[in-house]
Design a protein around this motif. Structure first.
Motif, short mmCIF file in Angstrom:
data_model
loop_
_atom_site.label_atom_id
_atom_site.label_comp_id
_atom_site.label_asym_id
_atom_site.label_seq_id
_atom_site.Cartn_x
_atom_site.Cartn_y
_atom_site.Cartn_z
N LEU A 1 -59.10 30.55 -8.99
CA LEU A 1 -58.77 29.16 -9.32
C LEU A 1 -57.80 29.09 -10.49
CD1 LEU A 1 -62.23 27.38 -8.92
CD2 LEU A 1 -60.25 27.23 -7.39
N VAL A 2 -58.07 29.87 -11.52
CA VAL A 2 -57.18 29.89 -12.69
C VAL A 2 -55.79 30.37 -12.29
CG1 VAL A 2 -56.76 30.97 -14.92
CG2 VAL A 2 -59.06 30.18 -14.34
N GLN A 3 -55.73 31.36 -11.44
CA GLN A 3 -54.44 31.88 -10.99
C GLN A 3 -53.67 30.83 -10.20
OE1 GLN A 3 -54.42 35.14 -8.10
NE2 GLN A 3 -53.14 36.31 -9.51
N GLU A 4 -54.36 30.07 -9.37
CA GLU A 4 -53.70 29.03 -8.60
C GLU A 4 -53.18 27.92 -9.50
OE1 GLU A 4 -56.56 27.75 -5.80
OE2 GLU A 4 -56.32 29.50 -4.47
N GLU A 5 -53.96 27.53 -10.52
CA GLU A 5 -53.51 26.50 -11.45
C GLU A 5 -52.27 26.95 -12.23
OE1 GLU A 5 -56.79 25.50 -13.89
OE2 GLU A 5 -57.92 24.49 -12.29
N GLU A 6 -52.28 28.21 -12.66
CA GLU A 6 -51.11 28.73 -13.38
C GLU A 6 -49.88 28.74 -12.48
OE1 GLU A 6 -52.22 32.51 -14.87
OE2 GLU A 6 -53.42 31.71 -16.54
N SER A 7 -50.06 29.08 -11.23
CA SER A 7 -48.93 29.09 -10.30
C SER A 7 -48.37 27.68 -10.10
CB SER A 7 -49.37 29.67 -8.97
OG SER A 7 -49.82 31.00 -9.13
N MET A 8 -49.26 26.68 -10.02
CA MET A 8 -48.81 25.31 -9.86
C MET A 8 -48.05 24.83 -11.09
SD MET A 8 -52.15 23.63 -8.02
CE MET A 8 -51.40 21.99 -8.10
N LEU A 9 -48.54 25.19 -12.28
CA LEU A 9 -47.85 24.79 -13.50
C LEU A 9 -46.48 25.43 -13.59
CD1 LEU A 9 -50.79 24.91 -16.09
CD2 LEU A 9 -49.67 22.89 -15.15
N THR B 1 -44.18 23.65 -11.24
CA THR B 1 -43.80 22.33 -11.76
C THR B 1 -42.76 22.46 -12.85
OG1 THR B 1 -46.01 21.53 -11.25
CG2 THR B 1 -44.68 20.21 -12.77
#
Length: 607
Positions: A426-434, A437
């Motif tokens: 989950l943390v890896q996915e959030e970092e990828s989204m940031l 963006t």
């Protein structure tokens, strides 16, 4: 007398014994054989064997001597043609004469778990004896047992200076088995590092590489599967496990002896064998068959039997202990390595006691060349090498079958690995989204944001102001990428205080900027090109005083004040304009003789 090097082979009708006796007198030798006994003498060599089957003297026996190699080849007929002699490569078990079996154990626990369902072996009462020694009252009760079959005690009382380099447990002679297990589990819980585990979980290129390595037992197991259903003779022709000369020499050096083990002790021995083989398979896999200085440490550290003198009670406990230690101690901490070691151990057990013995001999050599790991040979490995030669093949087959049926998952290890992996994903996915963006360009923004950006740019009234607003947008974009401006970072806590940043001093094509720091309250002049010449030129044309003041809130505020120039150089300004649009306060002063432009912004985070 010297025990010579020898090896045995067979075919359906004959047993062949090859004896190496260099520098012996070929003209003076004696051979005796009857039933299961075989004796050979050629000064200074003497060999006495107890064969696994009966041989006869019927005139078909043959003997020859090779002078170049110094070897005797003796061919003896079998009493029962077609009989298969099992265990001809177990040299240590052949050296001593077969002793009579007298009785079963007198004391046996009723109702104990029986994962090995085969009938129990009879015991040999002719075991090595030690003289009785008087001891103080209560001393015997304090002694805790360990080693092969829990037959040893008091060893580390004599080896205190080497204790810490061999095992992890302190004072094993006074620590019961239950307390050893509690301390081991606590040590593993304290040693587990989630960061190390996740690093190997996500970045596993090196681990995937070593997982592709195939040790010798993989090919041997494939051959065994291909030969299933064929006779013993065809399997014997295709030798699945081959011992080197060095390994045969070591087998001849072992002293043949018997072990008096009750049912519980036998289970401990079998479970300890699985634990040691698992650690050995891990070591062979990660080093791709090569030995190094870390090999003894890897094997003994991953085996709780060797490192904590653990006595397991079930196969599942063995797998859980090995899995936990793989994720706590070695360089590569990946669950895939646990599974690989598990599969390799099953293959070795299915290949039979010859394959198990070959692995044990390799461990014995690794420990023998390391100080002080050789102590573990005396406690465990040597006894295992002797004991496995006399063990029943059907028991090893049952052990491999029980091991193959046992399952191990990440949830059994007690480290909450599945939850840890899910959170990391989950943390890896959030970092990828940031990151995705932050890399969106201005052209990819929605029209509403483009209009806002255009309105901000239209608030400037000069070309220099337009350049200032462009620089503001670049800094704003940088802040979206997670890069915080140092000046903004120092003022982040006081967002209510205004920030005045003086930009836009322009002379010709050179642009200089005045930056105000609230920490040191100093003014620095920077230039995008030739800053020294620009400053000198400005000093010649004008005499500007910049005054710094602090506002009531305690935040340093930069003020740009234009003072009157010298009378013989400055004329009245032709244009004076201000703009307070909510985006910032702009002040512009210009004259015919000395064009000068100041832009002052009071909005926080904007230039």
């Amino acid at each position: 007398m010297i025990t010579p090097a020898f090896e045995l082979t067979q075919d359906p009708d004959f047993l062949t014994i090859i004896i190496k006796v260099p520098y012996a007198r070929a003209s003076e030798f004696d051979v005796y054989f009857e039933g299961e006994d075989f004796k050979f003498y050629a000064k200074p060599y003497f060999l006495r064997l107890t064969l696994p089957g009966r041989i006869v003297e019927d005139g078909r026996e043959k003997a020859s001597y090779n002078t170049d190699k110094g070897t005797f080849t003796i061919q003896l007929p079998k009493e029962i043609p077609g009989q298969y002699f099992e265990g001809l490569d177990m040299l240590t078990s052949l050296l001593a004469p077969k002793k009579s079996r007298s009785a079963k154990p007198l004391v046996e626990e009723i109702g104990a778990s029986a994962e090995l369902s085969e009938e129990e072996e009879e015991f040999d009462w002719e075991i090595e004896q030690t003289p009785y020694k008087e001891s103080l009252e209560g001393t015997l009760a304090l002694q805790c047992h360990y080693g092969f079959g829990n037959l040893r005690s008091g060893v580390f009382q004599r080896l205190q200076h080497e204790l810490g380099d061999v095992i992890d447990i302190k004072d094993p002679d006074q620590t019961p088995a239950d307390e050893r297990r509690r301390k081991r589990l606590a040590a593993e819980d304290a040693k587990f590092e989630p960061d190390h585990y996740l690093a190997d979980f996500f970045e596993d290129e090196a681990i995937q590489h070593v997982l592709k390595y195939k040790p010798w037992w993989v090919d041997a197991h494939k051959k065994m599967i291909a030969l299933q259903g064929e006779s013993h003779w065809e399997q014997d022709t295709h030798t699945l496990v081959v011992f080197s000369d060095e390994e045969r020499e070591q087998l001849r050096k072992f002293t043949n002896k018997s072990y008096l083990l009750d049912k519980r002790s036998r289970h401990h021995v079998y479970f300890g064998l699985i634990d040691i083989l698992l650690a050995y398979c891990y070591e062979i896999c990660v080093n791709e068959g090569d030995k190094n200085v870390e090999s003894p440490w890897n094997i003994r550290k991953l085996s709780a039997t060797l490192c904590w003198l653990e006595s397991f009670t079930s196969i599942h406990d063995v797998l859980v202990s090995f899995g936990r230690r793989v994720l706590c101690y070695p360089l590569y901490r990946h669950f895939g390595l646990v599974t690989r070691a598990f599969n390799d151990t099953v293959m070795i057990l299915q290949l039979g006691k010859a394959a198990v013995l070959k692995c044990l001999l390799d461990i014995h050599k690794i420990f023998m060349e390391n100080d002080p790991a050789y102590i573990l040979n005396d406690l465990f490995i040597t006894d295992y090498c002797i004991w496995i030669q006399k063990s029943k093949s059907k028991k090893l087959a049952a052990l491999s079958e029980s091991l193959q049926k046992t399952t191990l998952s990440k949830s059994h290890l007690g480290f909450e690995l599945e939850e840890l992996e899910a959170a990391a994903v989950l943390v890896q996915e959030e970092e990828s989204m940031l990151q995705a963006t932050g890399t969106v360009s201005k052209q990819q923004l929605p029209p509403s944001e483009l209009e806002t950006s255009d309105s901000e740019e239209s608030s400037s009234t000069s070309s220099s102001e337009t350049e200032g607003s462009d620089s503001d947008e670049q800094e704003s974009s940088a802040s979206e990428d997670g890069k915080i401006n140092p000046l903004q970072g120092t003022l982040q806590e006081e967002r209510t205080a205004p920030l005045i940043d003086c930009n836009g001093l322009r002379q010709g094509t050179n642009t200089s900027t005045v930056e105000v720091s609230d920490e040191k309250s100093k003014v620095s002049l920077q230039s995008t090109s030739l800053p020294g010449k620009l400053i000198e030129e400005l000093e010649k044309q004008m005499d500007t005083a910049i005054r710094l003041s602090e506002q009531a809130e305690g935040l340093a505020t930069a003020g740009c004040i234009v003072q009157e120039q010298e009378e013989n150089h400055v004329s009245e300004p032709d244009r004076f304009s201000t703009d307070t649009t909510g985006k910032g306060n702009f002040l512009e002063v210009s004259s015919k003789t000395n064009p000068l432009l100041f832009v002052c912004s009071t909005n926080e985070g904007e230039d």
